[in-house]
Design a protein around this motif. Sequence first.
Motif, PDB file in Angstrom:
ATOM      1  N   MET A   1      73.575   7.774  44.507  1.00 48.41           N
ATOM      2  CA  MET A   1      73.006   6.361  44.196  1.00 48.41           C
ATOM      3  C   MET A   1      73.969   5.644  43.354  1.00 48.41           C
ATOM      4  SD  MET A   1      69.139   5.323  43.120  1.00 48.41           S
ATOM      5  CE  MET A   1      68.171   6.138  44.366  1.00 48.41           C
ATOM      6  N   THR A   2      74.024   4.365  43.741  1.00 54.29           N
ATOM      7  CA  THR A   2      74.908   3.454  42.899  1.00 54.29           C
ATOM      8  C   THR A   2      74.153   2.914  41.789  1.00 54.29           C
ATOM      9  OG1 THR A   2      76.604   3.036  44.688  1.00 54.29           O
ATOM     10  CG2 THR A   2      76.674   1.680  42.994  1.00 54.29           C
ATOM     11  N   ALA A   3      74.349   2.948  40.718  1.00 54.96           N
ATOM     12  CA  ALA A   3      73.866   2.096  39.466  1.00 54.96           C
ATOM     13  C   ALA A   3      73.618   0.634  39.587  1.00 54.96           C
ATOM     14  CB  ALA A   3      74.393   2.523  38.239  1.00 54.96           C
ATOM     15  N   VAL A   4      72.572   0.120  39.367  1.00 55.52           N
ATOM     16  CA  VAL A   4      72.393  -1.453  39.284  1.00 55.52           C
ATOM     17  C   VAL A   4      72.929  -1.938  38.138  1.00 55.52           C
ATOM     18  CG1 VAL A   4      70.873  -3.186  39.710  1.00 55.52           C
ATOM     19  CG2 VAL A   4      70.544  -1.275  41.210  1.00 55.52           C
ATOM     20  N   ILE A   5      73.772  -2.638  37.925  1.00 56.41           N
ATOM     21  CA  ILE A   5      74.441  -3.353  36.866  1.00 56.41           C
ATOM     22  C   ILE A   5      74.004  -4.689  36.645  1.00 56.41           C
ATOM     23  CG2 ILE A   5      76.109  -3.860  35.369  1.00 56.41           C
ATOM     24  CD1 ILE A   5      77.725  -1.480  36.826  1.00 56.41           C
ATOM     25  N   ASP A   6      73.041  -5.001  35.797  1.00 56.52           N
ATOM     26  CA  ASP A   6      72.704  -6.494  35.591  1.00 56.52           C
ATOM     27  C   ASP A   6      73.928  -7.420  35.235  1.00 56.52           C
ATOM     28  OD1 ASP A   6      70.102  -5.466  35.837  1.00 56.52           O
ATOM     29  OD2 ASP A   6      69.738  -5.824  34.153  1.00 56.52           O
ATOM     30  N   PRO A   7      74.004  -8.762  35.944  1.00 57.76           N
ATOM     31  CA  PRO A   7      75.127  -9.548  35.977  1.00 57.76           C
ATOM     32  C   PRO A   7      75.051 -10.208  34.575  1.00 57.76           C
ATOM     33  CG  PRO A   7      73.362 -10.576  37.237  1.00 57.76           C
ATOM     34  CD  PRO A   7      73.053  -9.153  37.100  1.00 57.76           C
ATOM     35  N   PRO A   8      76.162 -10.360  34.002  1.00 58.93           N
ATOM     36  CA  PRO A   8      76.496 -11.163  32.801  1.00 58.93           C
ATOM     37  C   PRO A   8      75.801 -12.543  32.913  1.00 58.93           C
ATOM     38  CG  PRO A   8      78.564 -11.051  33.935  1.00 58.93           C
ATOM     39  CD  PRO A   8      77.721 -10.281  34.547  1.00 58.93           C
ATOM     40  N   ARG A   9      75.266 -12.915  31.542  1.00 58.69           N
ATOM     41  CA  ARG A   9      74.375 -14.281  31.744  1.00 58.69           C
ATOM     42  C   ARG A   9      74.617 -14.867  30.434  1.00 58.69           C
ATOM     43  NH1 ARG A   9      70.399 -13.977  28.030  1.00 58.69           N
ATOM     44  NH2 ARG A   9      69.507 -15.671  28.988  1.00 58.69           N
ATOM     45  N   THR A  10      74.441 -16.337  30.508  1.00 59.67           N
ATOM     46  CA  THR A  10      74.415 -17.227  29.265  1.00 59.67           C
ATOM     47  C   THR A  10      73.182 -17.827  29.222  1.00 59.67           C
ATOM     48  OG1 THR A  10      76.751 -17.799  30.078  1.00 59.67           O
ATOM     49  CG2 THR A  10      75.693 -19.153  28.551  1.00 59.67           C
ATOM     50  N   ALA A  11      72.839 -17.973  27.636  1.00 57.55           N
ATOM     51  CA  ALA A  11      71.389 -18.488  27.263  1.00 57.55           C
ATOM     52  C   ALA A  11      71.518 -19.978  27.797  1.00 57.55           C
ATOM     53  CB  ALA A  11      71.455 -18.471  25.955  1.00 57.55           C
ATOM     54  N   PRO A  12      70.508 -20.554  28.403  1.00 58.83           N
ATOM     55  CA  PRO A  12      70.526 -21.768  28.962  1.00 58.83           C
ATOM     56  C   PRO A  12      70.076 -22.868  27.901  1.00 58.83           C
ATOM     57  CG  PRO A  12      68.470 -20.483  29.622  1.00 58.83           C
ATOM     58  CD  PRO A  12      69.269 -19.546  28.672  1.00 58.83           C
ATOM     59  N   ALA A  13      70.566 -23.841  28.094  1.00 57.92           N
ATOM     60  CA  ALA A  13      70.423 -25.148  27.378  1.00 57.92           C
ATOM     61  C   ALA A  13      69.958 -24.954  25.846  1.00 57.92           C
ATOM     62  CB  ALA A  13      69.218 -25.766  27.967  1.00 57.92           C
ATOM     63  N   PRO A  14      71.057 -24.325  25.207  1.00 61.10           N
ATOM     64  CA  PRO A  14      70.576 -24.296  23.901  1.00 61.10           C
ATOM     65  C   PRO A  14      70.247 -25.426  22.989  1.00 61.10           C
ATOM     66  CG  PRO A  14      72.905 -23.810  24.181  1.00 61.10           C
ATOM     67  CD  PRO A  14      72.283 -24.071  25.437  1.00 61.10           C
ATOM     68  N   ASP A  15      70.764 -26.550  23.254  1.00 58.29           N
ATOM     69  CA  ASP A  15      70.189 -27.932  22.670  1.00 58.29           C
ATOM     70  C   ASP A  15      68.796 -28.132  22.610  1.00 58.29           C
ATOM     71  OD1 ASP A  15      70.981 -28.108  25.265  1.00 58.29           O
ATOM     72  OD2 ASP A  15      71.224 -30.343  25.353  1.00 58.29           O
ATOM     73  N   VAL A  16      68.379 -27.889  23.863  1.00 63.00           N
ATOM     74  CA  VAL A  16      67.026 -27.879  24.320  1.00 63.00           C
ATOM     75  C   VAL A  16      66.052 -27.031  23.365  1.00 63.00           C
ATOM     76  CG1 VAL A  16      65.055 -27.858  26.061  1.00 63.00           C
ATOM     77  CG2 VAL A  16      67.234 -28.966  26.555  1.00 63.00           C
ATOM     78  N   VAL A  17      66.497 -25.734  23.478  1.00 63.94           N
ATOM     79  CA  VAL A  17      65.802 -24.710  22.532  1.00 63.94           C
ATOM     80  C   VAL A  17      65.708 -25.211  21.143  1.00 63.94           C
ATOM     81  CG1 VAL A  17      65.792 -22.326  21.864  1.00 63.94           C
ATOM     82  CG2 VAL A  17      66.285 -23.045  24.290  1.00 63.94           C
ATOM     83  N   ARG A  18      66.852 -25.641  20.795  1.00 66.72           N
ATOM     84  CA  ARG A  18      67.097 -25.989  19.228  1.00 66.72           C
ATOM     85  C   ARG A  18      66.145 -27.110  18.989  1.00 66.72           C
ATOM     86  NH1 ARG A  18      67.742 -22.577  16.366  1.00 66.72           N
ATOM     87  NH2 ARG A  18      66.049 -23.323  15.272  1.00 66.72           N
ATOM     88  N   ARG A  19      65.952 -28.052  19.730  1.00 70.39           N
ATOM     89  CA  ARG A  19      64.944 -29.260  19.492  1.00 70.39           C
ATOM     90  C   ARG A  19      63.547 -28.833  19.522  1.00 70.39           C
ATOM     91  NH1 ARG A  19      62.111 -31.436  23.377  1.00 70.39           N
ATOM     92  NH2 ARG A  19      63.338 -30.795  25.074  1.00 70.39           N
ATOM     93  N   ILE A  20      63.307 -27.914  20.415  1.00 71.70           N
ATOM     94  CA  ILE A  20      61.792 -27.527  20.467  1.00 71.70           C
ATOM     95  C   ILE A  20      61.518 -26.841  19.156  1.00 71.70           C
ATOM     96  CG2 ILE A  20      60.273 -25.837  21.451  1.00 71.70           C
ATOM     97  CD1 ILE A  20      61.707 -26.520  24.255  1.00 71.70           C
ATOM     98  N   LEU A  21      62.369 -25.950  18.733  1.00 72.34           N
ATOM     99  CA  LEU A  21      62.223 -24.930  17.640  1.00 72.34           C
ATOM    100  C   LEU A  21      62.296 -25.886  16.394  1.00 72.34           C
ATOM    101  CD1 LEU A  21      64.413 -22.007  18.389  1.00 72.34           C
ATOM    102  CD2 LEU A  21      61.887 -22.005  18.360  1.00 72.34           C
TER     103      LEU A  21
END
Length: 718
Positions: A1-21
């Motif tokens: 069985m081939t292992a499932v590797i999660d694809p790389p990702r980038t955190a979305p919209a850091p400016d929006v997150v920062r504004r909310i926080l």
Amino acid sequence: MTAVIDPPRTAPAPDVVRRILDTAKSEGRSALTAPEAKELCDLYGIPVPQEGVAKTADEAARLADGMGYPVVLKIVSPQILHKTEAGGVIVGVNSADDVKSGFQTIMDRARQYDPNAELIGVQVQQMLKGGQEVIVGSITDPSFGKLVAFGLGGVLVEVLKDVTFRLAPVSRADALTMLDGIQAAEVLKGVRGAKPANREALADIIVNVSNLVNDIPEIVELDLNPVFAREDGATAADVRVVLDFEPKAKRYLPSQDEIVRQMNRIMKPEAVAVIGASSEDGKIGNSVMKNLVNGGYQGKIYPIHPKADEILGYKAFKSVKDVPGEVDVAVFAIPAKFVAQALTEVGEKKIPGAVLIPSGFAETGNVEGQDEIVAIARKYDVRLMGPNIYGFYYTHKNLCATFCTPFDVKGKAALSSQSGGIGMAIIGFSRSTKMGVSAIVGLGNKSDIDEDDLLAFFEQDDNTQVVAMHCEDLKDGRAFAEAAKRVSKKKPVVVLKAGRTSLGARAASSHTGALAGNDKIYEDVLRQSGVVRARSLQDLLQFARGIPVLPTPKGENVVIITGAGGSGVLLSDSCVDNGLSLMAMPPDLDTAFRKFIPPFGAAGNPVDITGGEPPTTYKNTIRLGLEDERIHALILGYWHTIITPPMVFAKLVIEVKEEMKAKGIEKPIVASLAGDVQVEEAAEYLYDHGVVAYPYSTETPVAVLGAKYRWARAAGLL
């Protein structure tokens, strides 16, 4: 069985997150409002219903008309986190008039619940229909850090407490195991005509929640409750996000290479200094010296004493700084009040390790004194074992750096304990059963060196095959989990976590937090890390002794061969208790077994040969069980009879085992012996020859086999 590797990702919209926080922080809030939480969910792909915030009753009615009925009304207030408790939720509102009156009712209730609360308005939300209610959430544990939770949701979530945890970030594979990790897992598959929940949609939400809390350190608790899981998807009906803006102190954590380098010098030293060495019987410093000498340690021993010239025939020095050449580890046998000064001298001598036997530190309330010695150790790069410990053994160097009795039975099991009393039990059991050990280590207060440091050492120690640990807490549970996950791929790691019967969960602002009873977290994270959990001290000791004896099984099919029907029933029960799979007997194999047993016996599984059979019946059935490739492990139930006495049984078992081994066939075999006292000698003979055997117990041999299986599964060997 081939292992499932999660694809790389980038955190979305850091400016929006920062504004909310930043908004929440500037307003002195410890939680996000519902609209802010929805904005985060939208960013991270967490499905939520249509909604809007109304500041007036008319505005609420217009919003409801726009999204269609029925709707749910919820109070929006930074101070009111538990909306239901405040009477701030009304469900199933079906008309504009009802929305208007509901708006006013909710506002009135909220003012009564908390007169000082800021009431932003009322959230009008599309009402979800159908589906199974589940909860997805996250908490921040003091030891393990960010954890993601999944369980049965709704209003009874804190009553049923059917929830499972994983360390964040979770992979998609982890998320799918969580769906099967709750008691109500079958409910998600559809029962009594209900449609099954969409597993992929739920896994998406779990992974996305994991990403959200992992990207944003300020989130300490998060709730999606309920999440309505349907056949066509899943949607979070309510979102709660709790924040903490206080910066967290980072734990001192050397690199893996540094840990291994220093631990090798501590555990396998060429030169040992004993600070507080004594010629006087009854002194700890005298016991340590005698154990080093009488235990057969071949390295250099340097007694340290301010006045003595010689101790037990060894030249004494006033300070470690006076010792010529290098010293690898210093064993402290002096009162607590003198440790700081002596430790400074150890640091100046560039000794990499200090074994602190003295008590009188944090365990007695002297936290300041313990902090002082830790600061000295950090300054000079000295690793500390203890304080408040019995010391340690490393048998393959004949090293007994302890005040306990010397231990000389070399083997492949490494054991550690946080408690001195448990350490003495480990020593006594090991000696009584002649269990060979590679090391026995006391950790005590764990001011510095703890379980993950030991795992780093034992991982690369060729003399260790299994690691068994008693702990009362994990100072850095995440570091331990990461180390255990790595080590358990190569060697079994067994843990006895004391204090598993916690009286209750800590106070929390979220449902998820309230569900996070300390032991539930340990249970799930240890399993996630491939650890075999022991439920008792006896389990810990028996697993440490038995796991290295048993070969690794090649599959799940277990067969019981017994001379007593009663034992067969109890052994079957134990198989269920320990997650073992009793093989469904194929017709041809059933016929083959029947050739060797009397007509009134029973084939199938268990194979009941009955008690009156001669040794040849045991021999033939055991040989068949080992020869057939479909069988992967054997459990033997022996009944003491005149026809087949205990030692006759034991010797024939080993004879068949060795015969098969010569043909390249090795399978795990465990045995339960019922009979008079002669079965004790027979069980010992079997154990000495590679069959894990116990007199008077049907539970223990199966538990040891179950432990071997749990490790093999976690390590991906089956």
